[in-house]
Write an enzyme that holds these catalytic residues in place. Structure first.
Site, mmCIF file in Angstrom:
data_model
loop_
_atom_site.group_PDB
_atom_site.id
_atom_site.type_symbol
_atom_site.label_atom_id
_atom_site.label_comp_id
_atom_site.label_asym_id
_atom_site.label_seq_id
_atom_site.Cartn_x
_atom_site.Cartn_y
_atom_site.Cartn_z
ATOM 1 N N HIS A 1 0.821 -1.216 0.000
ATOM 2 C CA HIS A 1 0.000 0.000 0.000
ATOM 3 C C HIS A 1 0.855 1.266 0.000
ATOM 4 O O HIS A 1 0.333 2.362 -0.278
ATOM 5 C CB HIS A 1 -0.915 0.039 1.228
ATOM 6 C CG HIS A 1 -1.890 -1.095 1.298
ATOM 7 N ND1 HIS A 1 -2.746 -1.396 0.272
ATOM 8 C CD2 HIS A 1 -2.129 -2.013 2.279
ATOM 9 C CE1 HIS A 1 -3.483 -2.441 0.610
ATOM 10 N NE2 HIS A 1 -3.118 -2.843 1.807
ATOM 11 N N HIS B 1 -5.761 -45.841 -30.278
ATOM 12 C CA HIS B 1 -6.726 -46.135 -31.348
ATOM 13 C C HIS B 1 -7.401 -47.495 -31.167
ATOM 14 O O HIS B 1 -8.405 -47.775 -31.829
ATOM 15 C CB HIS B 1 -6.030 -46.130 -32.713
ATOM 16 C CG HIS B 1 -5.520 -44.789 -33.138
ATOM 17 N ND1 HIS B 1 -6.311 -43.675 -33.192
ATOM 18 C CD2 HIS B 1 -4.273 -44.402 -33.552
ATOM 19 C CE1 HIS B 1 -5.587 -42.635 -33.608
ATOM 20 N NE2 HIS B 1 -4.349 -43.053 -33.823
ATOM 21 N N HIS C 1 -12.021 9.501 -16.099
ATOM 22 C CA HIS C 1 -10.630 9.579 -15.670
ATOM 23 C C HIS C 1 -10.497 9.810 -14.163
ATOM 24 O O HIS C 1 -9.391 9.995 -13.664
ATOM 25 C CB HIS C 1 -9.926 10.698 -16.437
ATOM 26 C CG HIS C 1 -10.115 10.582 -17.921
ATOM 27 N ND1 HIS C 1 -11.095 11.280 -18.591
ATOM 28 C CD2 HIS C 1 -9.514 9.801 -18.843
ATOM 29 C CE1 HIS C 1 -11.065 10.952 -19.869
ATOM 30 N NE2 HIS C 1 -10.123 10.049 -20.049
ATOM 31 N N CYS D 1 9.575 26.225 -12.852
ATOM 32 C CA CYS D 1 10.052 27.617 -12.964
ATOM 33 C C CYS D 1 10.042 28.390 -11.651
ATOM 34 O O CYS D 1 10.543 29.503 -11.590
ATOM 35 C CB CYS D 1 9.220 28.373 -14.011
ATOM 36 S SG CYS D 1 7.489 28.588 -13.551
ATOM 37 N N CYS E 1 0.004 12.626 -9.257
ATOM 38 C CA CYS E 1 1.324 12.557 -8.624
ATOM 39 C C CYS E 1 1.549 13.668 -7.605
ATOM 40 O O CYS E 1 2.580 13.698 -6.940
ATOM 41 C CB CYS E 1 2.414 12.608 -9.694
ATOM 42 S SG CYS E 1 2.464 14.170 -10.615
ATOM 43 N N HIS F 1 3.608 24.999 -17.662
ATOM 44 C CA HIS F 1 4.322 23.793 -17.261
ATOM 45 C C HIS F 1 3.377 22.662 -16.872
ATOM 46 O O HIS F 1 3.740 21.484 -16.982
ATOM 47 C CB HIS F 1 5.282 24.117 -16.105
ATOM 48 C CG HIS F 1 6.493 24.866 -16.555
ATOM 49 N ND1 HIS F 1 7.008 25.967 -15.888
ATOM 50 C CD2 HIS F 1 7.293 24.700 -17.646
ATOM 51 C CE1 HIS F 1 8.085 26.421 -16.522
ATOM 52 N NE2 HIS F 1 8.275 25.670 -17.595
ATOM 53 N N HIS G 1 3.456 18.943 -18.326
ATOM 54 C CA HIS G 1 3.451 17.784 -17.424
ATOM 55 C C HIS G 1 2.389 16.778 -17.848
ATOM 56 O O HIS G 1 2.637 15.562 -17.870
ATOM 57 C CB HIS G 1 3.198 18.249 -15.987
ATOM 58 C CG HIS G 1 2.996 17.113 -15.018
ATOM 59 N ND1 HIS G 1 3.998 16.258 -14.645
ATOM 60 C CD2 HIS G 1 1.867 16.694 -14.354
ATOM 61 C CE1 HIS G 1 3.527 15.353 -13.794
ATOM 62 N NE2 HIS G 1 2.232 15.583 -13.599
ATOM 63 N N HIS H 1 -1.212 12.243 -16.983
ATOM 64 C CA HIS H 1 -2.097 12.432 -15.836
ATOM 65 C C HIS H 1 -3.246 13.366 -16.234
ATOM 66 O O HIS H 1 -3.010 14.476 -16.729
ATOM 67 C CB HIS H 1 -1.328 13.011 -14.656
ATOM 68 C CG HIS H 1 -0.297 12.069 -14.119
ATOM 69 N ND1 HIS H 1 0.688 12.441 -13.225
ATOM 70 C CD2 HIS H 1 -0.088 10.741 -14.350
ATOM 71 C CE1 HIS H 1 1.454 11.399 -12.933
ATOM 72 N NE2 HIS H 1 1.005 10.354 -13.612
ATOM 73 N N CYS I 1 -10.241 18.411 -16.350
ATOM 74 C CA CYS I 1 -9.823 17.144 -16.958
ATOM 75 C C CYS I 1 -9.341 17.418 -18.371
ATOM 76 O O CYS I 1 -10.105 17.916 -19.215
ATOM 77 C CB CYS I 1 -10.976 16.143 -16.974
ATOM 78 S SG CYS I 1 -10.523 14.574 -17.770
#
Length: 1101
Positions: free
Chosen positions: A216, A611, A1001, A1022, A1034, A1046, A1050, A1056, A1069
């Site tokens: 887990h 046979h 998703h 940045c 993540c 950015h 990603h 993702h 989404c």
């Protein structure tokens, strides 16, 4: 499926299928036999003539090439080392932590104490190669976990109880102790030590008996008793240090190993398979990502496999069915180089967490099935299990199998329950786009409950709850494999044709090869005896036995004349004696196995027998050795012993079938070339429609190949889909194999391509049945090299040697799959284990998959073909909220499909279709007049006129809502103008800009800890603090499109799908190009709101 070159499209094409075409069949040459059995029409040459011509001619170039390729892959080294030894890591230091504030916490030191006592009691510790636990280094843990998380866990060594409890409370279902970090490092290091030993050829397999568990644990998160993810770290370690390219992780703990799944869900080099309790998300960890519809993301699409159980009380038969129908076929295509098992035993009966009804014997079976993969490189790592007796006996059973002990018989195997069938079918449906081996021909729907011709339909069983956990006993074997051979059987020969394929050299060459490889010396050589009169009369008539006996005194001309009275038979003065010896040898081997003198055995005998009919010789055969051996076994046992006869000779065993066709105590399964009745022995006896008669109806199973070049892929498919499911349901007490090797690559008569390695795997899979009591009796096979190598491979398997790696399997031929499916369709009414089939999705339903497609993941793009409005007549307020099961509890519809969620997503999918195509803005539902809709009430497409009104600027990326993280730059005036243009073209079109109430998703949303979220965190790339977004897969922070885009980058790299705005807590989404508002998002939104404003959200629902 290979691990390279994967794309991320939802409808990703499989590898180009290789479909060898069978010769065209002219139905005019198919006939039924209307004359005496064994005779053939004059228009057809006899088998002997065909064989003679085939032997005298040179092999065709294709057959010769196939033989050369096969022989190149064979290990001809007689000195090859046989790898032995099972590694075991068991360290008392792992008991030096416990919950300081709750003595009743289930994950406690007594777990390992109980295991140790059981292993000592059964003498297993001394049989293993002991390895000392070692600490996992930080660099090794960082293969999966973040340095910040590892450092935080390291500080727990110096915390007091109050501090430990405060930190533990920030996670879900964990406790901390000053020694937790040390023990977790030892646990991970223990698995790594076994990885080094297995991949370094010190041992063949191993088991790590460790705690705390690990599956887990996530990148920066403790979870569910777990600190570090031992199996995930081990997989990455094997890849980095040992350059392993493909790892299979099997998680049979009753809880879904979400930490392991999240680690590898975008990685095609790791195949993750989990079978766990789910109950529509009501069971911990309560994740949509635990359902069958989650198959991975990006390049890892198709490499995540979840089999969710939607009810308690699941049995051994349910788990075995999932392995046979899903895991093994995919694993053989994936071809792992290492198998790691997250081995929790909380699904065994009596466990308070799992509430399942499996047995230790069931886990022994699962372990045995896995040992055929990756050349036997298998490591089990202990996870859960909280009933001390169940846990100890489960560990012991699996360890017995790793050590090479035979599989115990299951007390009540049965067939998978309806709920299991539904879950397995749903998983197959989700995975079929990604794995060639799972492709199934279209099946004709039929009612399983319909019984014809007075056949009684097998009744469905209710939930099975054994009263007590059965006590396993493990046999003390004097020897493992018996071998029986006598050169006197070479005296049977053809006096008129020195080129006849059934030559005396067949058994001599096999024995020489077994001796060269040292296999004969490892077996127990048993003395040969002739079959007695009484034994022969169990299957043959007295008149027929006397007729053959009379040939001993015949002259050459009389012998020739007598042989011509039969079909494809030659007789010499020694024939009767040799046939008696062959049959007696089989009976002697049965005696040795049933008495415990040996576990299994090989009979290298001739002439063949399958046979031979009750009163006639046929196809080189005189006495039916396998049939007589089966009757002899029943006579010895004193009851109608259940016997499985598997006939893999390329010719149908007509004699064996007829002898047992009305006997339900003998299950006869034959795989053979049929060629629509034109392949010897010709006629319709070998057709799939031949199922037995009277009480034996359903106990004759024929897989009829209708062409040549059938090989390992086809036979394994038949084993997984048909042979083994029926065999486990039948639960034999003895397995006899009519082991003809004329389906082997290079055989001049069979024209097929089974490799020696393929035969080894078929043998290994059958060894899980009948307490391992299996006997191979030689039948046909006429290429001397092929039969020698094939029998040697089978003998290796019987001796318990590692299963060889198969060459890269091509996809099964479509014609062969059709033959398998045809047999399944015929026998579904008799065997409930065959009712696991691909489900046909109902109208309006979208194929379930959580993977992101390349087209979907491109911001601002819409697909022209997706310009549809999909409406459902029965759309209700419940379905409008998406998947309402978790929020409202089980619905009546769950029971209708056995717990699968096939009926829970169509309306949500409809919403996705509407917003992505029919609406000019994401989240808007287009309300079109009926005149603009065409099609049936369930699936309605936009008419041409309506499509023309939606100009490119309405459907294209310029018209999409200007979402800060992924949408396009569209100011308010452009948006207003877009609406005005639409209003001008069609006054009847109205729009409501609302977020999606569900999207497909949401499974990508992962749980998080409040301690790990910082709303002031800058963009990772940045460093800006302006308009940042949080990735909900993540939990990385990146800036919006309005800054440096950015987060967009990603998403394009990671796949993702869902992100959360730190500005207004909205969720976007990318694939759906829409805002989403759903119950699954409320936890992370509330945590973010607390961090930002210091209080809970005012209206969380």
């Amino acid at each position: 499926m290979t691990s390279t070159g994967q794309d991320s499209t939802t409808t990703r094409l499989r590898r180009s299928r290789h479909n060898p075409q069978s010769p065209l069949h002219d139905s005019s040459v198919t006939w039924k036999r209307s004359i005496k059995k064994g005779a053939v029409p004059r228009s057809s040459p006899s088998l002997a003539e065909v064989k003679k011509k085939g032997k005298m001619k040179k092999l065709g170039q294709a057959a010769e090439d196939d033989l050369i390729m096969g022989l190149q892959g064979l290990d001809m080294n007689p000195e090859a080392k046989v790898l032995v030894g099972t590694g075991l890591v068991f360290d008392e230091q792992l008991n030096e932590f416990h919950c300081l504030w709750d003595d009743s916490f289930p994950e406690r030191p007594e777990r390992l104490h109980a295991i140790k006592e059981q292993l000592i009691q059964e003498g297993l510790l001394d049989r293993c190669v002991s390895f000392q636990a070692r600490f996992a280094e930080k660099e090794e843990l960082m293969l999966v976990h973040s340095l910040e998380f590892i450092d935080l866990m390291e500080t727990t060594q110096h915390m007091n109880e109050r501090e430990l409890r405060l930190l533990a409370d920030t996670y879900d279902s964990v406790y901390l102790h000053p020694n937790s970090y040390t023990c977790a490092c030892l646990a991970s290091g223990s698995v790594l030590r076994l990885v080094d030993a297995v991949l370094g050829a010190e041992i063949r397999n191993g088991m790590a008996i460790i705690r705390p568990p690990g599956h887990h644990a996530q990148h920066s998160l403790m979870d569910g008793y777990c600190m570090f993810n031992h199996v995930a770290v081990a997989a990455r370690y094997a890849q980095k240090k040992h350059r392993i390219q493909r790892v299979l992780i099997v998680d049979w703990d009753v809880h879904h190993g979400q930490g392991t799944q999240f680690t590898f869900d975008q990685d095609p080099s790791v195949l993750y398979f989990s079978i766990h309790r789910y109950e529509q998300g009501r069971f911990w960890p309560h994740l949509k990502a635990s359902n069958w519809s989650t198959t991975g993301f990006g390049q890892g699409q198709g490499y995540t496999i979840n089999v969710p159980w939607n009810q308690v009380g699941m049995r051994d038969a349910d788990y075995i069915a999932a392995f046979l129908h899903i895991l093994l076929p995919v694993a053989f295509e994936f071809q792992p180089q290492l198998v790691l098992v997250a081995a929790g035993f909380d699904a065994i009966q009596g466990d308070p967490k799992g509430e399942m009804a499996t047995t230790p014997a069931g886990f022994a079976q699962l372990t045995h099935l896995l040992m055929g993969l990756a050349g036997g490189k298998l490591i089990l790592s202990l996870e859960g299990g909280y009933n001390l007796r169940s846990l100890a006996e489960g560990v012991s059973a699996s360890l017995h199998i790793l050590l090479g002990d035979p599989c115990p018989m299951l007390e009540s195997p049965g067939a998978p329950c309806p709920s299991a069938q539904a879950s397995i079918s749903s998983t197959l449906e989700a995975l079929e786009p990604f794995w060639e081996v799972l492709v199934r021909p279209a099946e004709t729907p039929e009612e399983d409950s319909v019984a014809e011709d007075g056949v009684q339909e097998i009744q469905e069983e209710g939930p099975w709850e054994p009263p007590v956990l059965p006590i396993l006993t493990w046999p003390l074997l004097q020897a493992r494999t018996g071998l029986i051979y006598d050169e006197r059987m070479m005296s049977h020969c053809n006096l008129w044709d020195s080129h006849h394929p059934e030559t005396p050299q067949r058994i001599l060459r096999i024995m020489c090869h077994l001796e060269e490889l040292g296999l004969a010396g490892r077996c127990v050589t048993l003395p040969v005896r002739p079959a007695t009169e009484a034994e022969l009369l169990t299957c043959h008539s007295a008149e027929y036995v006397e007729r053959l006996r009379a040939t001993e005194k015949m002259k050459t001309r009389e012998l020739h004349r007598e042989g011509a009275n039969f079909d494809s038979i030659y007789i010499c003065p020694s024939t009767f004696t040799c046939a008696q010896l062959a049959t007696g040898s089989a009976c002697r081997l049965v005696e040795a196995v049933l008495s415990g003198e040996v576990l299994n055995g090989v009979a290298v005998v001739r002439p063949p027998g399958h046979h031979a009919e009750q009163d006639t010789a046929c196809g080189f055969c005189f006495f039916n050795s396998v049939a007589v051996a089966a009757r002899h076994a029943q006579a010895i046992s004193g009851h109608a012993m259940r016997i499985l006869i598997v006939d893999w000779d390329i010719h149908h065993g007509n004699g064996t079938q007829h002898i047992f066709e009305d006997d339900p105590s003998v299950l006869y399964v034959s795989l053979h070339r049929f060629d629509r009745g034109t392949f010897f022995p010709m006629g319709d006896e070998g057709a799939s429609s031949q199922v037995g008669k009277a009480a034996g109806t359903g106990f004759t199973v024929n897989v009829a190949w209708n062409g040549p070049r059938v090989g390992d892929a086809e036979y394994l498919a038949a084993w997984h889909r048909l042979v083994l499911p029926i065999a486990y349901e039948f639960n034999p007490e003895l397995v006899l194999v009519s082991a003809g090797f004329d389906a082997a690559r290079g055989d001049p008569l069979g024209g097929c391509q089974v490799s020696p390695e393929g035969y080894a795997h078929l043998t290994h899979l059958l060894m899980g049945l009948a307490n391992g009591r299996i006997i191979l009796i030689l039948e046909g096979g006429y290429n001397l090299t092929s039969i020698s190598e094939s029998m040697a491979a089978c003998t290796h398997a019987l001796l318990g040697d590692l299963s060889p790696q198969l060459a890269l399997l091509r996809p099964p031929q479509s014609g062969a799959l059709a033959s398998i499916t045809e047999t399944i369709q015929v026998h579904r009414r008799y065997w409930r284990s065959l009712r696991v089939t691909r489900k046909v999705l109902e109208a309006g339903m979208r194929k379930p998959t959580s993977a992101l497609s390349t087209e979907e993941s491109s911001p601002g793009q819409t697909k022209p073909e997706a310009a549809k409005v999909v409406l459902t007549r029965d759309q209700s307020s419940e379905t409008a909220t998406g998947r309402a099961t978790l929020e409202k509890g089980p619905s009546a519809s769950e029971d209708a499909v056995g717990g699968a969620e096939l009926n829970q997503t169509p309306q949500a999918s409809c919403t996705e279709k509407q917003t992505s195509a029919a609406s000019p803005v994401p989240g808007a539902t287009a309300l079109l007049p009926p005149s603009q809709l065409t099609g049936n009430p369930k699936t309605l497409e936009l008419g041409k006129e309506a499509l023309e009104t939606l100009e490119p600027q309405a459907l294209g990326e310029e018209s999409l809502l200007g979402e800060a993280a992924g949408g396009q730059d569209v100011d308010d005036s452009q948006l207003t103008q877009g609406f005005q243009d639409l209003a001008d073209t069609n006054q009847d079109i109205l729009h409501a800009v609302t977020p999606l109430l569900w999207c497909p998703h949401l499974v990508a949303v992962r749980p998080m800890s409040a301690a790990n979220l910082d709303v002031t965190q800058p963009c990772k790339d940045c460093g800006t603090l302006q308009e940042n977004w949080l990735c909900l897969s993540c939990y990385q922070v990146y800036c919006s499109r309005y800054v440096n885009a950015h987060m967009v980058r990603h998403h394009e790299v990671s796949g993702h799908p869902l992100v959360l705005s730190y500005i207004d807590l909205s969720t976007w989404c990318y694939p759906c190009q829409a805002y989403v508002h759903h119950q699954d998002l409320l936890d992370v939104k509330n945590i973010t709101h607390q961090k930002k404003f210091g209080e809970d959200m005012p209206h969380p629902h």
